[in-house]
Scaffold this motif. Structure first.
Motif, PDB file in Angstrom:
ATOM      1  N   TYR A   1      39.548  59.558  90.441  1.00 23.55           N
ATOM      2  CA  TYR A   1      38.590  59.061  91.419  1.00 23.55           C
ATOM      3  C   TYR A   1      38.334  60.054  92.563  1.00 23.55           C
ATOM      4  O   TYR A   1      37.455  59.821  93.388  1.00 23.55           O
ATOM      5  CB  TYR A   1      39.003  57.698  91.988  1.00 23.55           C
TER       6      TYR A   1
ATOM      7  N   GLU B   1      34.461  62.749  92.699  1.00 23.51           N
ATOM      8  CA  GLU B   1      33.140  62.579  93.318  1.00 23.51           C
ATOM      9  C   GLU B   1      33.106  63.198  94.709  1.00 23.51           C
ATOM     10  O   GLU B   1      32.134  63.858  95.086  1.00 23.51           O
ATOM     11  CB  GLU B   1      32.787  61.093  93.407  1.00 23.51           C
ATOM     12  N   ASP B   2      34.159  63.000  95.480  1.00 25.18           N
ATOM     13  CA  ASP B   2      34.170  63.489  96.854  1.00 25.18           C
ATOM     14  C   ASP B   2      34.572  64.959  96.965  1.00 25.18           C
ATOM     15  O   ASP B   2      34.405  65.570  98.015  1.00 25.18           O
ATOM     16  CB  ASP B   2      35.110  62.626  97.705  1.00 25.18           C
TER      17      ASP B   2
ATOM     18  N   PRO C   1      33.600  67.752  94.564  1.00 29.56           N
ATOM     19  CA  PRO C   1      32.940  68.213  93.337  1.00 29.56           C
ATOM     20  C   PRO C   1      33.313  69.635  92.927  1.00 29.56           C
ATOM     21  O   PRO C   1      33.046  70.026  91.793  1.00 29.56           O
ATOM     22  CB  PRO C   1      31.441  68.112  93.681  1.00 29.56           C
TER      23      PRO C   1
ATOM     24  N   HIS D   1      29.887  54.469  92.713  1.00 30.65           N
ATOM     25  CA  HIS D   1      30.778  55.531  92.240  1.00 30.65           C
ATOM     26  C   HIS D   1      30.537  55.819  90.753  1.00 30.65           C
ATOM     27  O   HIS D   1      30.428  56.976  90.343  1.00 30.65           O
ATOM     28  CB  HIS D   1      32.224  55.077  92.476  1.00 30.65           C
TER      29      HIS D   1
ATOM     30  N   GLN E   1      27.250  57.614  90.236  1.00 23.77           N
ATOM     31  CA  GLN E   1      27.355  59.010  90.613  1.00 23.77           C
ATOM     32  C   GLN E   1      28.057  59.823  89.521  1.00 23.77           C
ATOM     33  O   GLN E   1      27.626  60.924  89.190  1.00 23.77           O
ATOM     34  CB  GLN E   1      28.113  59.129  91.941  1.00 23.77           C
ATOM     35  N   LEU E   2      29.134  59.259  88.973  1.00 25.80           N
ATOM     36  CA  LEU E   2      29.854  59.966  87.906  1.00 25.80           C
ATOM     37  C   LEU E   2      28.967  60.122  86.682  1.00 25.80           C
ATOM     38  O   LEU E   2      28.995  61.165  86.010  1.00 25.80           O
ATOM     39  CB  LEU E   2      31.127  59.194  87.543  1.00 25.80           C
TER      40      LEU E   2
END
Length: 302
Positions: free
Chosen positions: A242, A245-246, A248, A292, A295-296
């Motif tokens: 997880y 995303e933050d 990259p 989330h 975005q993934l």
């Protein structure tokens, strides 16, 4: 048993001092002392050992303090339900989760929650220890396994996996990314300390990687520290997916080497089922998870 005397006893036991309890209750020390002695007489038991440096609970006092603590938590829960407006979300919500999930996933997203509900106050408790929700140690929990405590509302939120990550800078300075597990022997591994509380699949993955004898090792007692080591180009880290995303710029390593899915659950006491604060937080977390995943998917990581 007199409720007012119990309230005063609880304040004294919590403060360990007649004076401090009196300050909190806006009563004189002598008034507090009289109430405590009256309670001891009614019970026929000594509740405190009195010393020059303060008060210490006797065995009987500890039993009563446990009971008044439970009563206090139940009263707080009732007050929380009473304060919940039909149309507004306000007050304090105590949320507990693991250090890694709280720092790396939840905390960065809280500004959006505060934008929606400016009168809501979050008390975020990051602990690996599982707090007792029915006893009101917290209002809401997010945990990496299904809670086993009774009288809880549970919702499965998502699943996470443990994977290997490094920075491009680190990889470029160490001959590129490893292509096989055997190549781990040429790299520094960053992972949680084996003795630290963590999900079982993460510990199993580290144990397996250690059989390939990495050239160097950095262990940290939480995933936030592992992430910082990776971001500072120290090596290849074992991290939950997880974080991608933050961050990259993290490069997945040996992406076919991953753990089984770890379920993430949100839980809260049955008595808070109709709490507006709990509902607002639950809906916020679910919306963030949906965003989330989108975005993934956009990044091709799902």
């Amino acid at each position: 048993m007199n409720w007012d005397k119990l309230r005063i006893f609880h304040a004294v036991a919590d403060a360990g001092s007649l004076t401090h309890a009196g300050d909190k209750l806006n009563l004189s020390q002598s008034a507090v002392s009289r109430q405590v002695r009256a309670l001891e007489e009614s019970l026929g038991a000594t509740l405190f050992h009195r010393h020059a440096r303060g008060l210490i609970l006797t065995e009987q006092g500890e039993l009563l303090f446990d009971a008044t603590t439970a009563m206090s938590k139940r009263l707080d829960a009732a007050a929380a339900r009473i304060r919940d407006s039909e149309d507004e979300v306000f007050g304090v919500l105590r949320v507990t989760t693991t250090f890694g999930f709280g720092t790396l996933w939840l905390a960065p997203r809280l500004p959006k929650l505060y934008e929606q509900y400016p009168d809501l106050n979050i008390d975020l408790m990051l602990e690996e220890r599982v707090l007792d929700l029915p006893m009101r140690e917290a209002d809401v929990a997010i945990r990496m396994k299904e809670p086993s405590q009774a009288d809880l509302v549970r919702k499965r939120l998502m699943t996470v996996r443990m994977m290997l990550y490094a920075t491009k800078t680190y990889l470029d300075s160490h001959g590129g990314a490893p292509q096989t597990l055997e190549d781990i022997s040429k790299h520094r591994l960053i992972c949680q300390t084996p003795a630290a509380p963590q999900v079982g699949v993460g510990a199993s993955m580290v144990s397996h990687l250690m059989t390939y004898e990495p050239s160097s090792l950095l262990t940290v007692n939480n995933y936030f520290g592992v992430l910082q080591g990776v971001l500072n180009d120290l090596g290849i880290g074992v991290l939950p997916d997880y974080v991608t995303e933050d961050f990259p710029d993290l490069v997945p390593i040996l992406s076919d080497i991953e753990t089984a899915n770890v379920p993430v659950y949100l839980a809260y006491p049955e008595e808070l089922r109709h709490s507006k604060r709990v509902a607002a937080f639950r809906d916020f977390v679910q919306d963030e998870i949906i965003a989330h995943r989108k975005q993934l998917k956009h990044l091709g990581k799902l």
